[in-house]
Design an enzyme around this catalytic site. Structure first.
Site, PDB file in Angstrom:
ATOM      1  N   LYS A 127       0.804  -1.218   0.000  1.00  0.00           N
ATOM      2  CA  LYS A 127       0.000   0.000   0.000  1.00  0.00           C
ATOM      3  C   LYS A 127       0.840   1.274   0.000  1.00  0.00           C
ATOM      4  O   LYS A 127       0.291   2.373  -0.015  1.00  0.00           O
ATOM      5  CB  LYS A 127      -0.957  -0.009   1.201  1.00  0.00           C
ATOM      6  CG  LYS A 127      -1.990  -1.130   1.150  1.00  0.00           C
ATOM      7  CD  LYS A 127      -2.904  -1.092   2.351  1.00  0.00           C
ATOM      8  CE  LYS A 127      -3.888  -2.252   2.338  1.00  0.00           C
ATOM      9  NZ  LYS A 127      -3.229  -3.561   2.566  1.00  0.00           N
ATOM     10  N   LYS A 162      -8.291   1.701   5.627  1.00  0.00           N
ATOM     11  CA  LYS A 162      -7.658   0.397   5.842  1.00  0.00           C
ATOM     12  C   LYS A 162      -6.256   0.572   6.407  1.00  0.00           C
ATOM     13  O   LYS A 162      -5.601   1.595   6.180  1.00  0.00           O
ATOM     14  CB  LYS A 162      -7.603  -0.404   4.540  1.00  0.00           C
ATOM     15  CG  LYS A 162      -7.027   0.331   3.339  1.00  0.00           C
ATOM     16  CD  LYS A 162      -7.241  -0.480   2.058  1.00  0.00           C
ATOM     17  CE  LYS A 162      -6.814   0.286   0.820  1.00  0.00           C
ATOM     18  NZ  LYS A 162      -7.063  -0.472  -0.421  1.00  0.00           N
ATOM     19  N   ARG A 212      -7.479  -9.045  -9.954  1.00  0.00           N
ATOM     20  CA  ARG A 212      -6.107  -9.410  -9.594  1.00  0.00           C
ATOM     21  C   ARG A 212      -5.377  -9.795 -10.878  1.00  0.00           C
ATOM     22  O   ARG A 212      -5.767 -10.734 -11.565  1.00  0.00           O
ATOM     23  CB  ARG A 212      -6.112 -10.566  -8.596  1.00  0.00           C
ATOM     24  CG  ARG A 212      -4.782 -11.332  -8.444  1.00  0.00           C
ATOM     25  CD  ARG A 212      -3.587 -10.451  -8.060  1.00  0.00           C
ATOM     26  NE  ARG A 212      -3.753  -9.733  -6.834  1.00  0.00           N
ATOM     27  CZ  ARG A 212      -3.422 -10.195  -5.634  1.00  0.00           C
ATOM     28  NH1 ARG A 212      -2.902 -11.409  -5.518  1.00  0.00           N
ATOM     29  NH2 ARG A 212      -3.594  -9.441  -4.565  1.00  0.00           N
ATOM     30  N   ARG A 226     -12.386 -10.706  -9.019  1.00  0.00           N
ATOM     31  CA  ARG A 226     -12.873 -11.162  -7.713  1.00  0.00           C
ATOM     32  C   ARG A 226     -14.103 -10.348  -7.341  1.00  0.00           C
ATOM     33  O   ARG A 226     -14.031  -9.122  -7.226  1.00  0.00           O
ATOM     34  CB  ARG A 226     -11.774 -11.020  -6.656  1.00  0.00           C
ATOM     35  CG  ARG A 226     -10.517 -11.791  -6.998  1.00  0.00           C
ATOM     36  CD  ARG A 226      -9.380 -11.512  -6.035  1.00  0.00           C
ATOM     37  NE  ARG A 226      -8.968 -10.114  -6.084  1.00  0.00           N
ATOM     38  CZ  ARG A 226      -7.984  -9.599  -5.358  1.00  0.00           C
ATOM     39  NH1 ARG A 226      -7.303 -10.371  -4.534  1.00  0.00           N
ATOM     40  NH2 ARG A 226      -7.670  -8.326  -5.458  1.00  0.00           N
ATOM     41  N   ARG A 234     -15.449  -5.980   0.324  1.00  0.00           N
ATOM     42  CA  ARG A 234     -14.172  -6.663   0.175  1.00  0.00           C
ATOM     43  C   ARG A 234     -14.331  -7.839  -0.784  1.00  0.00           C
ATOM     44  O   ARG A 234     -15.188  -8.695  -0.575  1.00  0.00           O
ATOM     45  CB  ARG A 234     -13.658  -7.155   1.528  1.00  0.00           C
ATOM     46  CG  ARG A 234     -13.466  -6.049   2.555  1.00  0.00           C
ATOM     47  CD  ARG A 234     -13.058  -6.614   3.899  1.00  0.00           C
ATOM     48  NE  ARG A 234     -14.056  -7.541   4.429  1.00  0.00           N
ATOM     49  CZ  ARG A 234     -13.872  -8.319   5.481  1.00  0.00           C
ATOM     50  NH1 ARG A 234     -12.708  -8.291   6.120  1.00  0.00           N
ATOM     51  NH2 ARG A 234     -14.818  -9.127   5.904  1.00  0.00           N
ATOM     52  N   ASP A 274      -3.742  -5.134  -7.940  1.00  0.00           N
ATOM     53  CA  ASP A 274      -5.188  -5.062  -7.809  1.00  0.00           C
ATOM     54  C   ASP A 274      -5.701  -3.812  -8.510  1.00  0.00           C
ATOM     55  O   ASP A 274      -5.182  -2.711  -8.285  1.00  0.00           O
ATOM     56  CB  ASP A 274      -5.590  -5.041  -6.330  1.00  0.00           C
ATOM     57  CG  ASP A 274      -5.194  -6.328  -5.610  1.00  0.00           C
ATOM     58  OD1 ASP A 274      -5.031  -7.357  -6.283  1.00  0.00           O
ATOM     59  OD2 ASP A 274      -5.041  -6.291  -4.377  1.00  0.00           O
ATOM     60  N   GLU A 282      -3.402  -1.631  -5.281  1.00  0.00           N
ATOM     61  CA  GLU A 282      -2.313  -2.242  -4.536  1.00  0.00           C
ATOM     62  C   GLU A 282      -1.340  -2.919  -5.494  1.00  0.00           C
ATOM     63  O   GLU A 282      -1.731  -3.354  -6.585  1.00  0.00           O
ATOM     64  CB  GLU A 282      -2.820  -3.289  -3.524  1.00  0.00           C
ATOM     65  CG  GLU A 282      -3.586  -2.716  -2.359  1.00  0.00           C
ATOM     66  CD  GLU A 282      -3.876  -3.751  -1.280  1.00  0.00           C
ATOM     67  OE1 GLU A 282      -3.228  -4.820  -1.284  1.00  0.00           O
ATOM     68  OE2 GLU A 282      -4.746  -3.484  -0.442  1.00  0.00           O
ATOM     69  N   ASN A 284       1.103  -6.088  -4.905  1.00  0.00           N
ATOM     70  CA  ASN A 284       1.404  -7.124  -3.924  1.00  0.00           C
ATOM     71  C   ASN A 284       2.692  -7.853  -4.302  1.00  0.00           C
ATOM     72  O   ASN A 284       2.758  -8.526  -5.335  1.00  0.00           O
ATOM     73  CB  ASN A 284       0.246  -8.120  -3.856  1.00  0.00           C
ATOM     74  CG  ASN A 284      -1.043  -7.460  -3.383  1.00  0.00           C
ATOM     75  OD1 ASN A 284      -1.290  -7.350  -2.199  1.00  0.00           O
ATOM     76  ND2 ASN A 284      -1.868  -7.012  -4.333  1.00  0.00           N
TER      77      ASN A 284
END
Length: 318
Positions: A127, A162, A212, A226, A234, A274, A282, A284
């Protein structure tokens, strides 16, 4: 020459092999003739420039409930002497334990290939690394200030709050323009975490999915969409989201083209980004997931692409 692979991950007894990307990588390495050893991040130690781990050799089997077989007792191994590749695949949270593991593995990065590069993993928390690309992101604020969070909401409407170092959708809150809970939530975050938190403008298009996208050595390898379950914002699979097949849009291809060269340069071979409604949320790099679902939907072989990239890096070392 047989490749020796050390896998630093969570207890293998606890994983769900149907969706576990680390397991998929182990299966592919084994299919290529590699030997595997498994250890936990807590089992690392360092002395006089050497990094050791209490590890155990194993065989993996693509069968739920009987997915591994130990091939010997645990013993202390010198990772630089007894491994060619270390897969750093333990799940976040990205806490001081995680950071310490990156420092230890960095000591041997010149003698064994660590994937992903431990120094770059440390420098690219999901993040925060994303903040390098503000034009690709939704409006975003990192702060500990209630006043700044209130002002941000006044300017952007509904917001998502978050923790900076959370994972799997944990502690992600939607606060709309009229919600009176923002002061209490900021107080709670400040009492639980010493770090600032992230505030982003809410993207209603999350109802259509949070994509993703997996990049292998800077190149997109596939994606899943997703979908959040009913009543949720979420979409993380760990939070009850469901996966569906998808294709990359022109905007998403543009995002990948922007990120790819930087990821490759940093030695971030396996990355999951994401994207919601065309906005990057994001990057990751710690222990990305999603490749098993991507391959089921698309008939692709992402673990093979990852190992091809790893082998290319090894060959380049000579």
């Amino acid at each position: 020459m047989t490749m020796r692979v050390a896998v630093q991950m969570d207890p293998i007894e606890t994983i769900n092999i149907g969706g576990d990307s680390s397991f998929a990588l182990m299966l592919e390495a084994q299919a290529r003739g590699a030997t595997l050893i498994h250890y936990l991040a807590d089992d690392l130690s360092a002395e006089n420039g050497r990094v050791r781990a209490k590890a155990r050799p194993l065989k993996v089997i693509n069968q739920a409930g009987a997915h591994y077989e130990w091939l010997g007792d645990p013993r202390t191994v010198d990772l630089a002497d007894e491994a060619d590749v270390v897969l750093m695949r333990q799940d976040p949270p990205f806490d001081m334990g995680y950071i310490t593991a990156t420092h230890l593995l960095e000591q041997i990065q010149d003698r064994v290939l660590v994937v992903n590069d431990p120094a770059e993993v440390r420098n690219a928390p999901e993040k925060l690394f994303v903040l390098r690309f503000p034009d690709l992101m939704p409006p975003t604020l990192v702060t500990k200030s209630l006043e700044e969070a209130m002002d941000f909401r006044a300017r952007h409407g509904a917001i998502v709050v978050k923790p900076l170092y959370g994972n799997a959708g944990t502690a992600v809150f939607l606060i709309d323009r009229q919600d009176g809970n923002l002061p209490a939530l900021v107080e709670l975050f400040s009492s639980v975490w010493r770090e600032p938190f992230m505030v982003q403008a809410f993207l209603p298009s999350v109802a259509e999915g949070d994509k993703r996208i997996v990049l292998v050595d800077g190149e997109p390898a596939g994606a899943i969409n997703r979908l959040p379950k009913k009543g949720e914002i979420r979409s993380n699979l760990a939070a009850g989201g469901s996966a569906q097949p998808t294709e990359l849009t022109a905007r998403e291809q543009e995002i990948c083209a922007r990120l790819g060269p930087e990821l490759k340069k940093r030695g971030l071979i396996f990355v999951g980004i994401d994207v919601i409604g065309g906005f990057l949320t994001e990057i990751n790099v710690t222990s990305p997931t999603g490749i098993r679902a991507i391959d089921r939907f698309n008939g692709t072989d992402t673990p093979a692409r990852i190992w091809d990239a790893i082998k290319a890096r090894l060959d380049a070392r000579g």
